[in-house]
Scaffold this motif. Structure first.
Motif, PDB file in Angstrom:
ATOM      1  N   THR A 131      44.471  38.803  42.279  1.00 37.18           N
ATOM      2  CA  THR A 131      43.560  39.860  42.529  1.00 37.18           C
ATOM      3  C   THR A 131      42.975  39.566  43.916  1.00 37.18           C
ATOM      4  OG1 THR A 131      41.865  38.684  41.315  1.00 37.18           O
ATOM      5  CG2 THR A 131      42.717  40.292  40.062  1.00 37.18           C
ATOM      6  N   ASN A 132      42.817  38.256  44.338  1.00 40.07           N
ATOM      7  CA  ASN A 132      42.226  38.099  45.851  1.00 40.07           C
ATOM      8  C   ASN A 132      43.097  38.725  46.846  1.00 40.07           C
ATOM      9  OD1 ASN A 132      39.754  37.030  45.443  1.00 40.07           O
ATOM     10  ND2 ASN A 132      40.689  35.090  44.513  1.00 40.07           N
ATOM     11  N   ILE A 133      44.518  38.192  46.764  1.00 36.20           N
ATOM     12  CA  ILE A 133      45.691  38.668  47.661  1.00 36.20           C
ATOM     13  C   ILE A 133      45.750  40.230  47.564  1.00 36.20           C
ATOM     14  CG2 ILE A 133      48.005  38.338  48.299  1.00 36.20           C
ATOM     15  CD1 ILE A 133      47.895  35.538  47.271  1.00 36.20           C
ATOM     16  N   ALA A 134      45.748  40.813  46.414  1.00 37.67           N
ATOM     17  CA  ALA A 134      45.824  42.221  46.284  1.00 37.67           C
ATOM     18  C   ALA A 134      44.787  42.780  47.149  1.00 37.67           C
ATOM     19  CB  ALA A 134      46.179  42.532  45.031  1.00 37.67           C
ATOM     20  N   ARG A 135      43.677  42.405  46.993  1.00 37.66           N
ATOM     21  CA  ARG A 135      42.481  43.092  47.905  1.00 37.66           C
ATOM     22  C   ARG A 135      42.515  42.843  49.371  1.00 37.66           C
ATOM     23  NH1 ARG A 135      39.031  40.689  45.198  1.00 37.66           N
ATOM     24  NH2 ARG A 135      38.377  38.965  46.392  1.00 37.66           N
ATOM     25  N   SER A 176      39.272  34.856  48.667  1.00 32.68           N
ATOM     26  CA  SER A 176      38.022  34.416  47.809  1.00 32.68           C
ATOM     27  C   SER A 176      37.109  34.205  48.813  1.00 32.68           C
ATOM     28  CB  SER A 176      38.762  33.337  47.153  1.00 32.68           C
ATOM     29  OG  SER A 176      37.965  32.334  47.053  1.00 32.68           O
ATOM     30  N   LEU A 177      37.031  33.825  50.215  1.00 35.58           N
ATOM     31  CA  LEU A 177      36.170  33.045  50.971  1.00 35.58           C
ATOM     32  C   LEU A 177      35.475  34.214  51.958  1.00 35.58           C
ATOM     33  CD1 LEU A 177      37.478  29.889  51.854  1.00 35.58           C
ATOM     34  CD2 LEU A 177      35.717  30.287  50.094  1.00 35.58           C
ATOM     35  N   LEU A 178      36.509  35.243  52.285  1.00 34.11           N
ATOM     36  CA  LEU A 178      35.943  36.162  53.350  1.00 34.11           C
ATOM     37  C   LEU A 178      36.328  37.448  53.109  1.00 34.11           C
ATOM     38  CD1 LEU A 178      37.477  34.681  56.852  1.00 34.11           C
ATOM     39  CD2 LEU A 178      35.345  34.214  55.787  1.00 34.11           C
ATOM     40  N   CYS A 179      37.249  38.049  52.476  1.00 33.69           N
ATOM     41  CA  CYS A 179      37.601  39.259  52.182  1.00 33.69           C
ATOM     42  C   CYS A 179      36.998  39.613  50.714  1.00 33.69           C
ATOM     43  CB  CYS A 179      38.988  39.646  52.054  1.00 33.69           C
ATOM     44  SG  CYS A 179      39.295  41.473  52.287  1.00 33.69           S
ATOM     45  N   LEU A 180      35.574  39.280  50.621  1.00 34.88           N
ATOM     46  CA  LEU A 180      35.055  39.514  49.181  1.00 34.88           C
ATOM     47  C   LEU A 180      34.851  40.984  48.705  1.00 34.88           C
ATOM     48  CD1 LEU A 180      31.950  37.223  50.395  1.00 34.88           C
ATOM     49  CD2 LEU A 180      33.966  36.538  49.003  1.00 34.88           C
ATOM     50  N   TYR A 204      38.801  50.979  49.802  1.00 38.12           N
ATOM     51  CA  TYR A 204      40.194  50.538  49.473  1.00 38.12           C
ATOM     52  C   TYR A 204      40.227  49.804  48.007  1.00 38.12           C
ATOM     53  CZ  TYR A 204      41.036  52.148  54.027  1.00 38.12           C
ATOM     54  OH  TYR A 204      41.068  52.999  55.334  1.00 38.12           O
ATOM     55  N   THR A 205      39.156  49.340  47.914  1.00 40.97           N
ATOM     56  CA  THR A 205      39.082  48.526  46.530  1.00 40.97           C
ATOM     57  C   THR A 205      38.018  48.846  45.696  1.00 40.97           C
ATOM     58  OG1 THR A 205      37.955  46.947  48.002  1.00 40.97           O
ATOM     59  CG2 THR A 205      40.264  46.327  47.704  1.00 40.97           C
ATOM     60  N   GLN A 206      37.876  50.164  45.460  1.00 37.34           N
ATOM     61  CA  GLN A 206      36.773  50.674  44.716  1.00 37.34           C
ATOM     62  C   GLN A 206      37.332  50.307  43.109  1.00 37.34           C
ATOM     63  OE1 GLN A 206      36.233  54.574  45.931  1.00 37.34           O
ATOM     64  NE2 GLN A 206      34.555  54.097  47.233  1.00 37.34           N
ATOM     65  N   THR A 207      36.614  49.860  42.261  1.00 34.81           N
ATOM     66  CA  THR A 207      37.000  49.179  40.893  1.00 34.81           C
ATOM     67  C   THR A 207      36.010  50.373  39.926  1.00 34.81           C
ATOM     68  OG1 THR A 207      35.421  47.593  40.944  1.00 34.81           O
ATOM     69  CG2 THR A 207      37.652  47.221  41.263  1.00 34.81           C
ATOM     70  N   LYS A 208      36.915  50.531  38.900  1.00 38.41           N
ATOM     71  CA  LYS A 208      36.245  51.305  37.791  1.00 38.41           C
ATOM     72  C   LYS A 208      35.296  50.568  37.101  1.00 38.41           C
ATOM     73  CE  LYS A 208      40.114  54.308  36.889  1.00 38.41           C
ATOM     74  NZ  LYS A 208      41.573  54.127  36.062  1.00 38.41           N
ATOM     75  N   LYS A 209      34.309  50.940  36.571  1.00 34.93           N
ATOM     76  CA  LYS A 209      33.252  49.989  35.972  1.00 34.93           C
ATOM     77  C   LYS A 209      33.812  49.764  34.268  1.00 34.93           C
ATOM     78  CE  LYS A 209      29.082  50.517  38.105  1.00 34.93           C
ATOM     79  NZ  LYS A 209      27.665  50.836  38.049  1.00 34.93           N
TER      80      LYS A 209
END
Ligand code: SF4
Length: 303
Positions: A131-135, A176-180, A204-209
């Motif tokens: 998930t971190n890399i995908a973001r 995980s450390l910068l592109c939060l 680009y990374t809006q998530t559904k609640k």
């Protein structure tokens, strides 16, 4: 850009994580399974060392009874992960294959875990997308509504074939450390110059609640001769685990209630004192409870 990323990783990466300092494929595999749903610090400080102290090799894991494995997994939740680890240990007789396609055939190993084993364990030139890399990828390429395949394709474009392992770990740490997820630290990001999404990264990374479901549960506590009555769970989620006997909501003998969260469920658990029990049960001595395969819900109720 690949060089800048690796320089940043060299100076800022989480090199101290124990599964990054081992060549033991089982240890790397175990860490990946544990990290799927559990925070890095808890895996590093508690579960990973404790589990390896009990089952130091994949062979020893496969030879252990399932109940022992489930008990060692207690607190981590998502017990199907422990059952799949155990099954995989038995099927492979203690030696995991090193080919991506062969790994995918094993229980509980999906595309992410297989690629992580190939990259982190065998240094194969393969992309790893968590998930971190995908973001990072979605923002770096400014991808709106990208699906997994699309993200994989872009991750492959970015892959540093000479240093693929370090490249994947660097992207993971950068996510995980910068592109939060919220308030990414673009001003100090090594990818800033080339990043197409830096002006509005969160777009680009809006998530559904997540929709949570409330449930109320009722359990009985029956203790005799310092032993407690537990029952074998039936649902697939907790298969192989022991739980408190469920009861109908009672008017009397109420002990207490407490809140507990499990995946998307927000539970209210009500406990009652039982004078007798009709269900078939398994008796566990109170001082042996800590070693029994019980969930954190049961622990919360009893310990
Ligand atoms: S510049 Fe910002 S959005 Fe782009 S990768 Fe770095 S932290 Fe993420």
């Amino acid at each position: 850009m690949q060089k800048t990323l690796l320089q940043w990783y060299e100076a800022n990466g989480r090199h101290e994580l124990p599964w990054r300092n081992t060549t033991d494929i089982y240890h790397i595999y175990l860490s990946e399974i544990m990290l799927q749903q559990t925070q890095v610090n808890r895996v590093r400080d508690e579960y990973y060392p404790q589990f390896l102290a009990k089952f130091p090799t994949l062979k020893s894991l496969g030879e252990a009874p399932l109940e022992e494995v489930l008990s060692a997994w207690s607190g981590l939740g998502y017990y199907s992960r422990a059952r799949n680890l155990h099954k995989t240990a038995q099927l492979t007789q203690g030696k995991l294959p090193s080919e991506y396609k062969e790994l995918l055939k094993l229980p509980g190993i999906g595309s992410y875990t297989a690629s992580a084993i190939c990259s982190f364990g065998h240094h194969q030139g393969i992309t790893v997308v968590d998930t971190n890399i995908a973001r990072v990828i979605k923002r770096f390429y400014a991808l709106l509504d990208a699906n997994a395949k699309n993200i994989d394709t872009h991750a492959a474009q970015l892959l540093n074939h000479k240093e693929s392992r370090a490249h994947n770990l660097a992207l993971m740490d950068l996510g995980s450390l910068l592109c939060l997820p919220k308030n990414p630290k673009c001003d100090i990001c090594p990818l800033r110059e080339q990043c197409r999404g830096k002006e509005e990264p969160e777009l680009y990374t809006q998530t559904k609640k997540t929709k949570y479901e409330s449930l109320e549960l009722f359990y009985g506590i029956y203790i005799r001769n310092n032993k407690i009555a537990l029952t074998q769970t039936e649902g697939s989620m907790y298969k192989g685990m022991l739980e408190l006997p469920s009861v109908e909501p009672l008017e009397e003998d109420f002990l207490r209630s407490f809140k507990h969260s499990y995946t998307k469920y927000r539970l209210t658990v009500n406990l009652y004192h039982l004078e007798e029990i009709e269900k078939k049960c398994i008796w566990i001595a109170m001082d042996e409870l800590h070693a029994a395969p019980i969930s954190s819900l049961v622990k919360k109720a009893l310990l």
